[in-house]
Every structure is written in C-alpha cells, then in structure tokens.
Design an enzyme around this catalytic site. Structure first.
Site, short mmCIF file in Angstrom:
data_model
loop_
_atom_site.label_atom_id
_atom_site.label_comp_id
_atom_site.label_asym_id
_atom_site.label_seq_id
_atom_site.Cartn_x
_atom_site.Cartn_y
_atom_site.Cartn_z
N PRO A 101 -2.25 2.59 -8.65
CA PRO A 101 -3.60 3.17 -8.61
C PRO A 101 -4.12 3.27 -7.17
O PRO A 101 -3.97 2.32 -6.39
CB PRO A 101 -4.45 2.18 -9.41
CG PRO A 101 -3.52 1.24 -10.07
CD PRO A 101 -2.19 1.34 -9.41
N GLY A 105 -6.69 -1.89 -4.84
CA GLY A 105 -6.39 -3.23 -4.35
C GLY A 105 -4.92 -3.59 -4.40
O GLY A 105 -4.53 -4.73 -4.13
N GLY A 107 -2.42 -1.87 -2.70
CA GLY A 107 -1.66 -1.40 -1.55
C GLY A 107 -1.04 -0.02 -1.72
O GLY A 107 0.00 0.26 -1.12
N SER A 108 -1.71 0.84 -2.49
CA SER A 108 -1.14 2.16 -2.76
C SER A 108 -0.82 2.94 -1.47
O SER A 108 0.28 3.50 -1.33
CB SER A 108 -2.13 2.93 -3.65
OG SER A 108 -2.20 4.25 -3.32
N ALA A 110 -0.27 1.90 1.63
CA ALA A 110 0.83 1.31 2.42
C ALA A 110 2.17 1.51 1.70
O ALA A 110 3.21 1.70 2.35
CB ALA A 110 0.57 -0.18 2.66
N ALA A 111 2.15 1.51 0.36
CA ALA A 111 3.40 1.69 -0.38
C ALA A 111 3.89 3.14 -0.26
O ALA A 111 5.09 3.38 -0.03
CB ALA A 111 3.20 1.32 -1.85
N ASP A 152 -0.82 -5.78 4.23
CA ASP A 152 -0.30 -4.89 3.18
C ASP A 152 1.04 -4.27 3.61
O ASP A 152 2.03 -4.33 2.88
CB ASP A 152 -1.30 -3.76 2.87
CG ASP A 152 -2.53 -4.25 2.12
OD1 ASP A 152 -2.72 -5.47 2.04
OD2 ASP A 152 -3.29 -3.41 1.60
C1 MEV Z 1 -6.60 -5.72 1.66
O1 MEV Z 1 -5.44 -5.69 0.86
C2 MEV Z 1 -6.79 -7.08 2.24
C3 MEV Z 1 -7.99 -7.26 3.15
O2 MEV Z 1 -7.91 -8.59 3.65
C4 MEV Z 1 -8.00 -6.27 4.29
C5 MEV Z 1 -6.88 -6.51 5.29
O3 MEV Z 1 -6.30 -7.61 5.35
O4 MEV Z 1 -6.60 -5.58 6.06
C6 MEV Z 1 -9.31 -7.13 2.39
#
Ligand code: MEV
Length: 329
Positions: A101, A105, A107-108, A110-111, A152
């Site tokens: 998704p 949250g 990591g879409s 970065a993946a 990420d």
């Molecule tokens: C995002 O997956 C994690 C955060 O800590 C942001 C980051 O580390 O860049 C919220």
C-alpha cells in the site's frame, strides 16, 4: 536476424518498523524487519528506438516519460542508477507493479525504488551490493520525504532484520549509519492491521520536527526513552523473551502518542488487538494512518482472535507474518 534482449525483473520487500520510529531520525536506534511476502516488482524491457525512458506503474494505470532536464524522483533514480552502472540512458520501458500500500507505513516508495535499481542492474547482468542500492535509493527517499533517517532503504536493500542508528561522523555535520543484524531467538508472529488511511511520511515527520524545535528538552527526553526501550527489545529478541517484548511495544505506542503521531483509527486497532490477547501492539512507520502491528503468541486461537478483532475494529486489510529466527554469524 537481430535477437531482442529478454526483459529483466527484480523485486524488493515491504518493511515494518518493530520499534523506534521517529526517534531514529534524531540518532536513537530502531529495529526494522523486511516483509518477504509483500513485494514491489519491476520489469525492464527494451523500448522502441528513440523512445527514451518510459516508466509505467501498471497497478496505478499511469505511464510517463522520464524528462532528462527535470526528472521526477523515480526517473531521477533511473538516470542515477544508469550513471552508477556506467551505461548511457537508452530506450527502456520500466514497469512497476507493487502489492505494497502507498503511504501506508510499509516502505512502498523505498521498495519500488529498490526493485527498480535491482532490475536495471539485472538488465545489464549485474548484481549491485546492498549498500550501493541503499545509497542510491536514499537520494530518492530524500526527494519524497525531506529528512528520512535512511532506515527504510537500508532494511529493504539488506532484506534482513536490522538494528539501525544514525551517528554523527567525527568532526563533521555528516551522519554515518550504524547497521547491525538483529538476532531473533524465537520466530515472531505479527499481525498487521491497515487503517486504510493514507498519510505521507513527511507530514508526521515534519510535525515531530516542529514540536522538537519548539521544546527540545521534552522531545530529547522522549527520544531517549524510545532509545532505551529499543535496546531492551533487542535483548528480548535475542533471548526469545516475547513476554518482555510485548510491554515494550506498548510503551513505544504510548511515547508515539505523546509525540502526536497516532490517530483515532490507529488507537482503535491497537486497543482491539490488545483486548483480543496481543501481548503488545503499536503503530508502525510514520503514523497518522497506515498500519499498526500486534505481537501474537504462537497459538492459533489468539492469532485468529486478533485478526477478527482488527477486522471488526475497521482494518481494511489484515496480514499475518512470521519473522523467522536468525542468528548472528
Ligand atoms: C518511517 O518508516 C520511519 C520514520 O522514523 C521516518 C524515518 O526514519 O525516516 C517515521
């Protein structure tokens, strides 16, 4: 007769932050896990002569040309990767298909970026080391998220549970990433509930930055408390002590709520999971939406109770995942 080159493809996993998000941006440690079963896939094919680089997001029904003068972040990553590989930009069609998704949250971004770098490398028969992929993807993450910690891209490129810490380089303002594998003595069963609320990472990250700037003493103390529980979580994972891990995840959720990055939807799912027997539950990632995770004991009845409770509490999707044990070598 000329033989056309067959398409090359590669994939990369989603990620979960087990504990330590947000504080990790400020130099405290965090633990992140790859989700091997939820992936982004990228295929690279030869394009028509003179067509340049085309990016196609198949599940979003979008297609665009990479504009060499002012490329979009993914186009810029494609150009940077070709440059890194020492090959000139040519006629390529890059197809993206992701089951992760967006802004959830997991990591879409970065993946997708990692799969793209891997697929371009595969196109010329090359395998890049994880550290090089991670560095290329980090630049792309900066375009999307402003001040990402780098956790990420690191966990996704290395594709194993990691301990991640940004440290100041000696005598400079540059940070260096300290990355260690994490030992997991007993497999972890996690249930992931998606609120269905989409929230861009940079928004809650920006909110925490403003709060930290307004009241550094309070926020440094909150980040220290997170750092301390992440250290205890590493011990618990290494000992296979899930009884201690659950309350640490709950404590992390409490601190994230104090930082202002939870939401009513996240809080409802977290409470539902705890009421159904999860020994710990918290939001995972940047917050204000996206996913939460719950630690389920290794018995089917509790696990199924948590899944049912999350669905009744409004989760649009519930995933179960087993994080296998891993030893340090
Ligand atoms: C995002 O997956 C994690 C955060 O800590 C942001 C980051 O580390 O860049 C919220």
């Amino acid at each position: 007769m000329s033989m056309s080159k067959p398409p090359s493809s590669a994939s990369a996993p989603a990620k979960l932050i087990l504990c330590g998000e947000h504080a990790v941006v400020y130099g405290r440690p965090a633990i992140a896990l790859p989700l091997a079963g939820v992936r982004a896939n990228v295929q690279v094919d030869q394009g028509r002569p003179g067509s340049g680089i085309t990016l196609r997001a198949t599940n979003l029904h979008q297609e665009w040309k990479v504009d060499g003068a002012s490329p979009d972040p993914l186009g810029e990553l494609a150009l940077a990767t070709l440059h890194h590989l020492g090959i000139p930009p040519s006629d390529l069609v890059i197809m993206i298909d992701s089951a992760i998704p967006i802004a959830g949250g997991m990591g879409s971004g970065a993946a997708v970026a990692t799969a793209l770098v891997r697929a371009l490398a595969a196109h010329i028969g090359c395998v890049l080391p994880a550290g090089e992929i991670s560095a290329l993807v980090y630049t792309c993450e900066q375009r999307y998220h402003g001040t990402p910690s780098g956790i990420d891209n690191t966990v996704i490129a290395h594709e194993r549970p990691i301990w991640f810490e940004r440290r100041m380089g000696s005598g400079q303002r540059r940070t260096v990433n300290h990355i260690e594998p994490v030992a997991i003595a007993n497999p972890l069963t996690l249930v992931i509930g998606d609120t269905g609320v989409r929230s861009e990472t940079r928004l809650p990250v920006g909110e925490v930055r403003q709060r930290w700037q307004a009241d550094p003493t309070t926020y440094e103390a909150l980040f220290d408390q997170v750092g301390s529980l992440v250290r205890q979580a590493r011990e618990a994972l290494a000992m296979g002590d899930h009884e201690s891990l659950g309350p640490l995840l709950n404590e992390n959720q409490r601190l994230l709520e104090t930082m202002g990055v939870s939401s009513p939807e996240l809080a409802r799912l977290v409470q539902a999971a705890r009421d159904a027997g999860a020994s710990g539950a918290k939001l995972s990632g940047a917050g204000w939406g996206g996913v939460m995770l719950a630690l389920a004991d290794d018995d089917d009845i509790t696990r199924r109770a948590i899944v049912g409770a999350l669905k009744r509490a409004g989760a649009v999707q519930v995933l179960e995942t087993q994080i296998e044990s891993s030893v340090l070598v």
